[in-house]
Motif scaffolding. Structure first.
Motif, PDB file in Angstrom:
ATOM      1  N   ARG A  49      -3.878 -32.873   0.363  1.00  0.00           N
ATOM      2  CA  ARG A  49      -3.370 -33.955   1.213  1.00  0.00           C
ATOM      3  C   ARG A  49      -4.392 -34.353   2.272  1.00  0.00           C
ATOM      4  O   ARG A  49      -4.417 -35.506   2.729  1.00  0.00           O
ATOM      5  CB  ARG A  49      -2.051 -33.537   1.870  1.00  0.00           C
ATOM      6  CG  ARG A  49      -0.845 -33.624   0.944  1.00  0.00           C
ATOM      7  CD  ARG A  49       0.439 -33.514   1.723  1.00  0.00           C
ATOM      8  NE  ARG A  49       0.677 -32.169   2.209  1.00  0.00           N
ATOM      9  CZ  ARG A  49       1.376 -31.235   1.567  1.00  0.00           C
ATOM     10  NH1 ARG A  49       1.911 -31.525   0.388  1.00  0.00           N
ATOM     11  NH2 ARG A  49       1.561 -30.044   2.065  1.00  0.00           N
ATOM     12  N   GLY A  50      -5.234 -33.407   2.678  1.00  0.00           N
ATOM     13  CA  GLY A  50      -6.292 -33.736   3.628  1.00  0.00           C
ATOM     14  C   GLY A  50      -7.268 -34.761   3.071  1.00  0.00           C
ATOM     15  O   GLY A  50      -7.827 -35.572   3.832  1.00  0.00           O
ATOM     16  N   ASN A  51      -7.492 -34.750   1.751  1.00  0.00           N
ATOM     17  CA  ASN A  51      -8.380 -35.752   1.149  1.00  0.00           C
ATOM     18  C   ASN A  51      -7.828 -37.160   1.332  1.00  0.00           C
ATOM     19  O   ASN A  51      -8.582 -38.120   1.532  1.00  0.00           O
ATOM     20  CB  ASN A  51      -8.570 -35.450  -0.337  1.00  0.00           C
ATOM     21  CG  ASN A  51      -9.323 -34.159  -0.572  1.00  0.00           C
ATOM     22  OD1 ASN A  51     -10.131 -33.749   0.252  1.00  0.00           O
ATOM     23  ND2 ASN A  51      -9.054 -33.512  -1.698  1.00  0.00           N
ATOM     24  N   ILE A  52      -6.509 -37.288   1.242  1.00  0.00           N
ATOM     25  CA  ILE A  52      -5.889 -38.603   1.437  1.00  0.00           C
ATOM     26  C   ILE A  52      -6.072 -39.061   2.878  1.00  0.00           C
ATOM     27  O   ILE A  52      -6.403 -40.225   3.142  1.00  0.00           O
ATOM     28  CB  ILE A  52      -4.397 -38.544   1.059  1.00  0.00           C
ATOM     29  CG1 ILE A  52      -4.232 -38.132  -0.409  1.00  0.00           C
ATOM     30  CG2 ILE A  52      -3.727 -39.886   1.305  1.00  0.00           C
ATOM     31  CD1 ILE A  52      -2.794 -37.956  -0.849  1.00  0.00           C
ATOM     32  N   ASP A  53      -5.867 -38.155   3.819  1.00  0.00           N
ATOM     33  CA  ASP A  53      -6.042 -38.516   5.232  1.00  0.00           C
ATOM     34  C   ASP A  53      -7.491 -38.908   5.522  1.00  0.00           C
ATOM     35  O   ASP A  53      -7.747 -39.848   6.293  1.00  0.00           O
ATOM     36  CB  ASP A  53      -5.624 -37.343   6.116  1.00  0.00           C
ATOM     37  CG  ASP A  53      -4.144 -37.014   5.981  1.00  0.00           C
ATOM     38  OD1 ASP A  53      -3.378 -37.933   5.614  1.00  0.00           O
ATOM     39  OD2 ASP A  53      -3.763 -35.855   6.219  1.00  0.00           O
ATOM     40  N   GLU A  54      -8.438 -38.202   4.924  1.00  0.00           N
ATOM     41  CA  GLU A  54      -9.843 -38.551   5.118  1.00  0.00           C
ATOM     42  C   GLU A  54     -10.143 -39.945   4.565  1.00  0.00           C
ATOM     43  O   GLU A  54     -10.886 -40.729   5.171  1.00  0.00           O
ATOM     44  CB  GLU A  54     -10.736 -37.523   4.432  1.00  0.00           C
ATOM     45  CG  GLU A  54     -10.746 -36.153   5.098  1.00  0.00           C
ATOM     46  CD  GLU A  54     -11.618 -35.169   4.355  1.00  0.00           C
ATOM     47  OE1 GLU A  54     -12.240 -35.587   3.358  1.00  0.00           O
ATOM     48  OE2 GLU A  54     -11.677 -33.998   4.760  1.00  0.00           O
ATOM     49  N   SER A  55      -9.552 -40.252   3.422  1.00  0.00           N
ATOM     50  CA  SER A  55      -9.792 -41.564   2.829  1.00  0.00           C
ATOM     51  C   SER A  55      -9.184 -42.673   3.691  1.00  0.00           C
ATOM     52  O   SER A  55      -9.784 -43.752   3.843  1.00  0.00           O
ATOM     53  CB  SER A  55      -9.200 -41.608   1.411  1.00  0.00           C
ATOM     54  OG  SER A  55      -9.498 -42.831   0.767  1.00  0.00           O
ATOM     55  N   ARG A  56      -8.027 -42.415   4.269  1.00  0.00           N
ATOM     56  CA  ARG A  56      -7.430 -43.413   5.161  1.00  0.00           C
ATOM     57  C   ARG A  56      -8.298 -43.619   6.405  1.00  0.00           C
ATOM     58  O   ARG A  56      -8.416 -44.742   6.908  1.00  0.00           O
ATOM     59  CB  ARG A  56      -6.026 -42.973   5.573  1.00  0.00           C
ATOM     60  CG  ARG A  56      -4.991 -43.080   4.463  1.00  0.00           C
ATOM     61  CD  ARG A  56      -3.587 -43.100   5.027  1.00  0.00           C
ATOM     62  NE  ARG A  56      -2.598 -43.184   3.958  1.00  0.00           N
ATOM     63  CZ  ARG A  56      -1.892 -42.155   3.506  1.00  0.00           C
ATOM     64  NH1 ARG A  56      -2.072 -40.963   4.063  1.00  0.00           N
ATOM     65  NH2 ARG A  56      -1.014 -42.300   2.540  1.00  0.00           N
ATOM     66  N   ALA A  57      -8.876 -42.545   6.907  1.00  0.00           N
ATOM     67  CA  ALA A  57      -9.767 -42.683   8.060  1.00  0.00           C
ATOM     68  C   ALA A  57     -10.984 -43.529   7.715  1.00  0.00           C
ATOM     69  O   ALA A  57     -11.513 -44.263   8.573  1.00  0.00           O
ATOM     70  CB  ALA A  57     -10.193 -41.308   8.557  1.00  0.00           C
ATOM     71  N   SER A  58     -11.447 -43.445   6.465  1.00  0.00           N
ATOM     72  CA  SER A  58     -12.605 -44.249   6.051  1.00  0.00           C
ATOM     73  C   SER A  58     -12.278 -45.739   6.046  1.00  0.00           C
ATOM     74  O   SER A  58     -13.190 -46.579   6.160  1.00  0.00           O
ATOM     75  CB  SER A  58     -13.071 -43.821   4.662  1.00  0.00           C
ATOM     76  OG  SER A  58     -13.482 -42.469   4.657  1.00  0.00           O
ATOM     77  N   GLU A  59     -11.002 -46.095   5.911  1.00  0.00           N
ATOM     78  CA  GLU A  59     -10.627 -47.505   5.942  1.00  0.00           C
ATOM     79  C   GLU A  59     -10.949 -48.127   7.301  1.00  0.00           C
ATOM     80  O   GLU A  59     -11.302 -49.307   7.388  1.00  0.00           O
ATOM     81  CB  GLU A  59      -9.143 -47.660   5.636  1.00  0.00           C
ATOM     82  CG  GLU A  59      -8.746 -47.204   4.233  1.00  0.00           C
ATOM     83  CD  GLU A  59      -7.248 -47.305   4.004  1.00  0.00           C
ATOM     84  OE1 GLU A  59      -6.574 -47.968   4.828  1.00  0.00           O
ATOM     85  OE2 GLU A  59      -6.742 -46.718   3.026  1.00  0.00           O
ATOM     86  N   ILE A  60     -10.804 -47.330   8.371  1.00  0.00           N
ATOM     87  CA  ILE A  60     -11.095 -47.842   9.706  1.00  0.00           C
ATOM     88  C   ILE A  60     -12.572 -48.200   9.831  1.00  0.00           C
ATOM     89  O   ILE A  60     -12.944 -49.271  10.320  1.00  0.00           O
ATOM     90  CB  ILE A  60     -10.697 -46.798  10.766  1.00  0.00           C
ATOM     91  CG1 ILE A  60      -9.206 -46.464  10.645  1.00  0.00           C
ATOM     92  CG2 ILE A  60     -11.022 -47.295  12.161  1.00  0.00           C
ATOM     93  CD1 ILE A  60      -8.764 -45.334  11.553  1.00  0.00           C
ATOM     94  N   THR A  61     -13.413 -47.294   9.343  1.00  0.00           N
ATOM     95  CA  THR A  61     -14.854 -47.539   9.410  1.00  0.00           C
ATOM     96  C   THR A  61     -15.262 -48.726   8.543  1.00  0.00           C
ATOM     97  O   THR A  61     -16.139 -49.516   8.926  1.00  0.00           O
ATOM     98  CB  THR A  61     -15.612 -46.282   8.966  1.00  0.00           C
ATOM     99  OG1 THR A  61     -15.193 -45.172   9.766  1.00  0.00           O
ATOM    100  CG2 THR A  61     -17.105 -46.458   9.093  1.00  0.00           C
ATOM    101  N   ALA A  62     -14.632 -48.854   7.386  1.00  0.00           N
ATOM    102  CA  ALA A  62     -15.040 -49.897   6.443  1.00  0.00           C
ATOM    103  C   ALA A  62     -14.832 -51.297   7.004  1.00  0.00           C
ATOM    104  O   ALA A  62     -15.601 -52.218   6.691  1.00  0.00           O
ATOM    105  CB  ALA A  62     -14.272 -49.742   5.133  1.00  0.00           C
ATOM    106  N   TYR A  63     -13.822 -51.482   7.856  1.00  0.00           N
ATOM    107  CA  TYR A  63     -13.497 -52.834   8.312  1.00  0.00           C
ATOM    108  C   TYR A  63     -14.118 -53.163   9.671  1.00  0.00           C
ATOM    109  O   TYR A  63     -13.864 -54.224  10.232  1.00  0.00           O
ATOM    110  CB  TYR A  63     -11.980 -53.007   8.391  1.00  0.00           C
ATOM    111  CG  TYR A  63     -11.523 -54.441   8.386  1.00  0.00           C
ATOM    112  CD1 TYR A  63     -11.883 -55.291   7.345  1.00  0.00           C
ATOM    113  CD2 TYR A  63     -10.752 -54.948   9.423  1.00  0.00           C
ATOM    114  CE1 TYR A  63     -11.467 -56.613   7.329  1.00  0.00           C
ATOM    115  CE2 TYR A  63     -10.322 -56.269   9.422  1.00  0.00           C
ATOM    116  CZ  TYR A  63     -10.683 -57.095   8.367  1.00  0.00           C
ATOM    117  OH  TYR A  63     -10.284 -58.408   8.371  1.00  0.00           O
ATOM    118  N   GLN A  64     -14.904 -52.296  10.215  1.00  0.00           N
ATOM    119  CA  GLN A  64     -15.508 -52.565  11.515  1.00  0.00           C
ATOM    120  C   GLN A  64     -16.579 -53.652  11.415  1.00  0.00           C
ATOM    121  O   GLN A  64     -17.330 -53.723  10.447  1.00  0.00           O
ATOM    122  CB  GLN A  64     -16.134 -51.286  12.082  1.00  0.00           C
ATOM    123  CG  GLN A  64     -15.114 -50.267  12.549  1.00  0.00           C
ATOM    124  CD  GLN A  64     -15.764 -49.013  13.096  1.00  0.00           C
ATOM    125  OE1 GLN A  64     -16.938 -48.773  12.853  1.00  0.00           O
ATOM    126  NE2 GLN A  64     -15.005 -48.222  13.822  1.00  0.00           N
TER     127      GLN A  64
END
Length: 425
Positions: A49-64
């Protein structure tokens, strides 16, 4: 009465009855409770489940957006002495500027889309990992139920044989049975005791394996599971199982999502090949100008890279190849899904083909033969060998039936794993 006169199995039951109630208190968990406990505490699932949370965090960086640049510079500084007065920094030019890179062709949106799609793939991958772990858990749960059923059968066989021994002891006392026949009956009891003790060990071993999967330290005497140990004669058509699997299997879903992710990455590679202009603006203070009104000036510029060489050709080619690769993996995953469903289905069919005649014919027949042979032996109409053979046939038939139910339940768990959902209870 002396303690050693009690048979081994009887001593075990008697010792259990003499233990305090708190020691024997058991928590009998249903399958749903075991499943919920496993999903809440299993460290492998928690890490996944931590992998999913990490991937969601990457969404923030991607849209900056790109950060603007600020610059400050000085030039023309003179340390001079004029009319006997020091005038440091006289004639110094000050310049402040801002610049911003403007991304074209929806690069930010495509990066965000790729990040979100990666999260979707991570969620499906997690569901597929959970599917495999739940199959192992369900198999362990079935093994405990099977061990309990075999133990109950061994206890019933031991009780039945003790009743037969009591009857034949009275026959021996009345002179109706030879000593050698009674001794052979007494010797036969060791087989029932061995079956009971073996079943007891198997139950403990099955509980240990299930507790290991749960990462649970509960003492064996306080842990138990409960659930129906039977089979369902009804079975959906094979095509129905196939359709459900194609719709619900998380590994196939992840393969489909990976194809979409590869297509988004292809679009992003093309977008990254486009030029992004940089807009700049600055203010300059230059006191060295002769015109007293032009000390402060404003300026602006646009910088556009010249794409003489397309340095993104390799990434475009790689993403195109990646699309084809993921499409092939999707086809392989679909074939694997259908293969898993077909294998589980025909395993279920084989188990049902054996269980139905066992339940309808062989079990009642074995019970009837044993009871009639026992009655005939007690009245001199059958030999001791016939009686022992009838008892052995009953034991073998009953044990085979219980093991077949265990095979059916394991095959049902395999079908649930193949379908990606609980299609069979």
């Amino acid at each position: 009465m002396e303690w050693r006169r009690f048979p081994a199995a009887r001593r075990t039951i008697l010792m259990a009855s003499l233990m305090p109630v708190g020691v024997l208190a058991q928590n009998a968990f249903t399958w749903q409770q075991i499943k919920d406990k496993f999903e809440a505490t299993n460290p492998t699932l928690q890490a996944a489940r931590g992998n999913i949370d990490e991937s969601r965090a990457s969404e923030i960086t991607a849209y900056q957006r790109p950060n603007p640049d600020f610059s400050f510079s000085t030039d023309g500084t003179q340390l001079s002495r004029y009319l006997g007065v020091w005038r440091p920094f006289s004639g110094t030019q000050y310049t402040t500027g801002f610049s911003y890179l403007h991304e074209r062709d929806h690069k930010r949106e495509l990066r965000l889309g790729a990040a979100k799609q990666s999260t979707t793939v991570a969620e499906s991958t997690y569901a597929d990992q959970e599917r495999g772990l739940l199959f192992n858990l369900r198999s362990g749960f079935v093994q405990v139920l099977q061990a309990k059923a075999v133990l109950q059968n061994a206890r019933e066989n031991l009780d039945y044989w003790d009743r037969e021994l009591n009857v034949n002891r009275r026959r021996f006392s009345a002179g109706d049975l030879a000593q050698v026949d009674l001794n052979r009956l007494e010797l036969q009891r060791v087989q029932f005791e061995a079956d009971f003790e073996t079943a007891m060990v198997n139950l403990r071993t099955a509980k240990i394996q299930l507790l290991m999967l749960l990462i649970d330290r509960t003492p064996l005497e306080q842990f138990d599971v409960t659930g129906p140990y039977e089979f369902n004669e009804g079975l959906l058509p094979l095509e129905e199982f196939r359709n459900r699997a194609l719709a619900m299997r998380p590994d196939l879903r992840a393969a489909l999502q990976s194809v979409e992710l590869a297509k988004i990455n292809r679009q992003l590679a093309i977008a990254n090949g486009s030029t992004d202009p940089t807009f700049s603006a600055w203010w300059t203070h230059n006191p060295s100008f002769n015109n007293p009104y032009d000390n402060n000036t404003l300026g602006a510029s646009v910088t556009i890279p010249l794409r003489i060489f397309d340095r993104n050709q390799g990434e475009k080619a790689r993403t195109q190849i990646d699309i084809a690769r993921n499409e092939r993996l999707q086809q392989a995953a679909q074939a694997q899904v259908l293969s898993d469903v077909d294998s589980a289905y025909w395993t279920l069919v084989q188990a049902l083909n054996l269980l139905k005649p066992y339940k309808a014919k062989y079990l009642p027949l074995a019970t009837d033969v044993r009871d009639k042979t026992s009655f005939s032996y007690q009245h001199g109409g059958a030999s001791l060998l016939d009686f022992l053979d009838a008892e052995k046939a009953y034991r073998d038939t009953r044990l085979a039936y219980l093991n077949l139910i265990g095979s059916y339940l394991t095959a049902a768990a395999q079908m649930n794993m193949a379908a990606g959902q609980e299609v069979l209870p």
